[in-house]
Design an enzyme around this catalytic site. Structure first.
Site, mmCIF file in Angstrom:
data_model
loop_
_atom_site.group_PDB
_atom_site.id
_atom_site.type_symbol
_atom_site.label_atom_id
_atom_site.label_comp_id
_atom_site.label_asym_id
_atom_site.label_seq_id
_atom_site.Cartn_x
_atom_site.Cartn_y
_atom_site.Cartn_z
ATOM 1 N N LYS A 138 0.837 -1.205 0.000
ATOM 2 C CA LYS A 138 0.000 0.000 0.000
ATOM 3 C C LYS A 138 0.872 1.254 0.000
ATOM 4 C CE LYS A 138 -3.703 2.426 2.398
ATOM 5 N NZ LYS A 138 -4.836 2.338 3.345
ATOM 6 N N HIS A 283 -10.860 -24.951 -37.437
ATOM 7 C CA HIS A 283 -11.963 -24.544 -36.558
ATOM 8 C C HIS A 283 -12.149 -25.525 -35.408
ATOM 9 C CE1 HIS A 283 -12.876 -21.267 -39.218
ATOM 10 N NE2 HIS A 283 -13.025 -22.089 -40.238
#
Length: 521
Positions: A138, A283
């Site tokens: 932090k 595909h």
């Protein structure tokens, strides 16, 4: 730049920490540490201050409480640029801490052990470690925080270049890594605890009530399945099994969304085979698969023969290193990508002329193993075991009057492995070691069978047919017999099995049941 003067080190994984601490010691830093880490540093000849001396409180409660103290977290969270923070630190005699080197109790490794008890798992939940990491991350503007031993070397080089200081960019990158790490850690704890039905049971569900999946972005993609869709490729992190996510791209354009799907289909198909194998994918469906006892180029040419029209613009996969002969054959067809364990230097030189052709090397394919298969629906996920089910020759049940020959059995087992990788409803015609025709993704099984026949470029006479699920009616078998198939492999289990078997007997076909289905939606 932040000049590092005080470092708090407390690690569970001690890999490389002594070497890193010695580099830090060159810059006259003060080390603060705890327990086993402090002892190890002292044994290495480094001067260390115990955290209990910093806080004025002894470690207590079997080490559960040692760093949860204002003099630790104040030293991490105090913002050096805010006068009121600096004043509060002076008033309460809080010394600033410029770097935290912390990694956490091995919770995931602990709960991965066979027969681990809840009590042991709970004791391996780190509390102080994540708290320090989060406090330091932090306040990354003032504190460098290191959670991964893999960062020691590069950070050491940077500090050497900057005379013991760490750049703002590096501090921010390290902080980001911390929050990803603690999120994963908390997710693992939640998954373990919610996999238990109650506190008295060690019988865990494979599917916990709360599942946190953490994946890391590997790259942004130009677009998704279609150009109007944005996309990115994410990987699951450290995974031993060779896969598209950890393959190394050797040349070619950047991968597209559809390339990645097809490459995955190609790799998973060739992993099925122990002998030399080649697959052509279009595909996500195999339009050509072949094996060869002779060479890789032989396997590839036989795979391409199955449907040369569909092979144009396809994806090719191999389970052996690509050699020069195979590379020359590959260069003769327009392909999007090739994936293989590796490529010889000569093969790379030959294929370098095809500058847009993507080449991906996976390394050895032998490390396959079980894993989760995840599919998405709008608003949710479906999770299952990956389909790695196999059947042996001995497990097949002959259900017709005529038993299959050895060659027919070889062809059926080959077709069965291929069929698993064809979209449902799937019908596959094959002979030993070579796919002959494919019918994929139709709404009725008989249509898949007929489409396979219509598309066939190779003779179907004497072939075998595999179906990923049972034949619900005799018509699929009739269509196969009319096409020249002489044997059938299928799961069985239809209420009309007797009629289907009767149709096979009528045409003197051999039929075996696997007792296993391979739907692929």
């Amino acid at each position: 730049m932040v000049k590092v003067k005080r470092v708090l080190i407390s690690v569970s994984d001690k890999t490389g920490v002594i070497e890193f601490a010695r580099k830090l010691a060159r810059y006259k830093v003060e080390f603060v540490s705890t327990g086993g880490t402090a002892r190890m540093l002292r044994e290495a000849g480094l001067e260390v201050r115990d955290v209990s001396e910093l806080t004025g409180f002894p470690e207590m409660m079997d080490g559960r409480v040692k760093t949860l103290h204002p003099k630790v977290h104040g030293g991490l969270l105090g913002r050096r640029s805010l006068p009121e923070h600096v004043e509060a630190m002076k008033t309460h005699e809080i010394e600033p801490i410029d770097m935290v080197v912390v990694n956490l109790y091995p919770f995931e490794q602990t709960v991965a052990k066979e027969g681990v008890k809840l009590e042991e798992a709970i004791e391996n939940i780190d509390i102080g470690g994540p708290s320090m990491l989060r406090s330091a991350a932090k306040n990354w503007e003032d504190v460098a925080v290191v959670v991964d031993p893999a960062d020691y070397e590069t950070l050491g080089f940077e500090m050497e270049a900057n005379r013991g200081a760490v750049s703002r960019e590096t501090r921010f990158d390290l902080a980001r890594k911390v929050f990803a790490h603690t999120a994963r850690y908390d997710g693992a704890i939640a998954a373990y605890l919610t996999s238990l039905p109650n506190a008295e049971s060690n019988e865990r569900s494979r599917y916990p009530e709360t599942l946190t999946l953490q994946v890391r972005k590997l790259e942004d993609l130009r677009y998704g399945e279609n150009p109007h869709q944005t996309a990115a490729f994410y990987g699951a992190g450290k995974i031993a099994e060779p896969c598209v996510a950890n393959a190394k791209q050797l040349q070619g354009k950047e991968l597209s969304f559809n390339n990645i799907l097809d490459l995955d289909a190609a790799l998973e198909t060739v992993k099925e085979f122990d002998v030399t194998a080649a697959v052509v994918i279009k595909h996500t469906n195999p339009c050509g698969v072949a094996l060869s006892p002779y060479s890789l180029v032989d396997a590839y040419t036989k795979a391409r023969q199955v449907d040369p029209v569909s092979a144009f613009g396809g994806i090719v996969g191999f389970n052996r290193q690509v050699d020069a002969d195979t590379a020359r054959e590959l260069a003769g067809t327009f392909l999007e990508a090739v994936i293989a364990p590796g490529f010889s230097a000569e093969a790379i030189e030959i294929l370098s002329a095809k500058k847009n052709l993507r080449l991906l090397a996976t390394g050895d394919l032998s490390q396959a193993g079980p894993a989760m298969d995840i599919k998405k629906v709008t608003g949710g996920l479906l999770i299952q075991d990956r389909d790695i089910g196999r059947v042996s020759r001995e497990e097949l049940k002959v259900v017709t009057k005529r038993a299959p020959t050895d060659d027919e059995l070889d062809a059926m087992l080959f077709a069965w492995k291929v069929c698993k990788h064809v979209k449902s409803n799937a019908i596959v015609y094959a002979r030993p070691g070579q796919l002959v025709a494919v019918g994929a993704g139709q709404m009725s099984r008989v249509d898949s069978s007929r489409i396979a026949v219509q598309k066939a470029q190779l003779p179907l006479q004497g072939s075998v047919v595999a179906s990923d699920a049972f034949f619900p009616f005799p018509d699929g078998v009739e269509a196969a017999a009319d096409a020249g198939a002489v044997a059938v492999i299928q799961p069985g289990g239809s209420v009309r099995d007797a009629e289907v078997i009767e149709a096979a007997d009528k045409h003197n076909m051999a039929m075996v049941f696997t007792g296993m289905r391979h739907f692929r939606h």
